[in-house]
Design a protein around this motif. Structure first.
Motif, short mmCIF file in Angstrom:
data_model
loop_
_atom_site.label_atom_id
_atom_site.label_comp_id
_atom_site.label_asym_id
_atom_site.label_seq_id
_atom_site.Cartn_x
_atom_site.Cartn_y
_atom_site.Cartn_z
N LYS A 55 0.84 -1.19 0.00
CA LYS A 55 0.00 0.00 0.00
C LYS A 55 0.88 1.24 0.00
O LYS A 55 2.05 1.19 0.27
CB LYS A 55 -0.91 0.02 1.21
CG LYS A 55 -0.17 0.21 2.53
CD LYS A 55 -1.15 0.16 3.68
CE LYS A 55 -0.46 0.34 5.01
NZ LYS A 55 0.08 1.68 5.22
N GLU A 78 -2.28 7.18 2.09
CA GLU A 78 -3.05 8.23 1.46
C GLU A 78 -3.28 9.32 2.49
O GLU A 78 -3.88 9.10 3.52
CB GLU A 78 -4.38 7.70 0.95
CG GLU A 78 -4.22 6.82 -0.27
CD GLU A 78 -5.54 6.49 -0.92
OE1 GLU A 78 -6.58 6.89 -0.38
OE2 GLU A 78 -5.51 5.82 -1.96
N GLY A 126 -5.02 10.59 -10.77
CA GLY A 126 -5.08 9.24 -11.29
C GLY A 126 -4.55 9.06 -12.70
O GLY A 126 -4.99 8.17 -13.42
N GLY A 138 -4.40 1.40 -8.12
CA GLY A 138 -5.33 0.69 -7.27
C GLY A 138 -6.72 1.25 -7.36
O GLY A 138 -7.11 1.85 -8.37
N LYS A 139 -7.45 1.11 -6.29
CA LYS A 139 -8.85 1.55 -6.27
C LYS A 139 -8.94 3.05 -6.50
O LYS A 139 -8.07 3.81 -6.09
CB LYS A 139 -9.51 1.18 -4.94
CG LYS A 139 -8.84 1.82 -3.74
CD LYS A 139 -9.55 1.45 -2.45
CE LYS A 139 -8.87 2.17 -1.29
NZ LYS A 139 -9.52 1.93 -0.03
N GLU A 140 -9.99 3.44 -7.18
CA GLU A 140 -10.25 4.84 -7.50
C GLU A 140 -9.08 5.48 -8.24
O GLU A 140 -8.81 6.68 -8.08
CB GLU A 140 -10.59 5.63 -6.23
CG GLU A 140 -11.85 5.12 -5.55
CD GLU A 140 -12.15 5.83 -4.25
OE1 GLU A 140 -11.39 6.73 -3.87
OE2 GLU A 140 -13.15 5.48 -3.63
N ASP A 141 -8.37 4.66 -9.01
CA ASP A 141 -7.26 5.15 -9.82
C ASP A 141 -6.23 5.91 -9.01
O ASP A 141 -5.75 6.98 -9.41
CB ASP A 141 -7.77 6.04 -10.96
CG ASP A 141 -8.30 5.20 -12.12
OD1 ASP A 141 -7.90 4.02 -12.23
OD2 ASP A 141 -9.10 5.72 -12.90
N ARG A 142 -5.87 5.37 -7.87
CA ARG A 142 -4.80 5.94 -7.07
C ARG A 142 -3.65 4.93 -7.03
O ARG A 142 -3.87 3.73 -6.90
CB ARG A 142 -5.27 6.23 -5.64
CG ARG A 142 -6.34 7.31 -5.56
CD ARG A 142 -5.82 8.65 -6.05
NE ARG A 142 -6.84 9.70 -5.99
CZ ARG A 142 -7.66 10.02 -6.99
NH1 ARG A 142 -7.61 9.37 -8.14
NH2 ARG A 142 -8.53 11.00 -6.86
N TYR A 195 -0.54 2.70 -5.69
CA TYR A 195 -0.16 2.10 -4.41
C TYR A 195 1.13 1.31 -4.60
O TYR A 195 1.51 0.98 -5.73
CB TYR A 195 -1.28 1.20 -3.86
CG TYR A 195 -1.46 -0.10 -4.59
CD1 TYR A 195 -2.17 -0.15 -5.79
CD2 TYR A 195 -0.90 -1.29 -4.11
CE1 TYR A 195 -2.34 -1.34 -6.47
CE2 TYR A 195 -1.06 -2.48 -4.78
CZ TYR A 195 -1.79 -2.50 -5.95
OH TYR A 195 -1.95 -3.68 -6.63
#
Ligand code: SF4
Ligand code: SF4
Length: 84
Positions: free
Chosen positions: A7, A10, A32, A48-52, A54
């Motif tokens: 991870k 954030e 993103g 990863g999720k929501e185009d962020r 990691y």
């Protein structure tokens, strides 16, 4: 889960002190685009999720700083530099 494994921290609000993770994403600033992932020479980053982005594998991160340099939105920060 060990710090820095799988991870990226954030930090949604204003600047905070660095965490134990070697790479930190400021989620509110990240749009993103994926540039940091594309330029990571060791493929340590992934989207990863929501185009962020990691950290897929902290052991692969060489602390080169390329993700930080290439991010057009100042949204990713390398907090720890590996020595040697
Ligand atoms: S380069 Fe910056 S804005 Fe683009 S995905 Fe990476 S952290 Fe987000
Ligand atoms: S510091 Fe370098 S190796 Fe580590 S995630 Fe960023 S681009 Fe990849």
């Amino acid at each position: 889960m060990p710090a820095g494994k799988g991870k990226v921290s954030e930090v949604g609000e204003a600047l905070r002190l660095p965490t134990a993770d070697p790479v930190v994403v400021f989620a509110k600033w990240c749009k993103g685009c994926g540039i940091c992932v594309e330029f990571c020479p060791t493929k340590a980053l992934a989207m990863g999720k929501e185009d962020r982005p990691y950290l897929l594998d902290a052991d692969r991160c060489s602390s080169c700083g390329m993700c930080e340099i290439r991010c057009p939105d100042f949204a990713i920060n390398v907090t720890h530099r590996k020595r040697g």
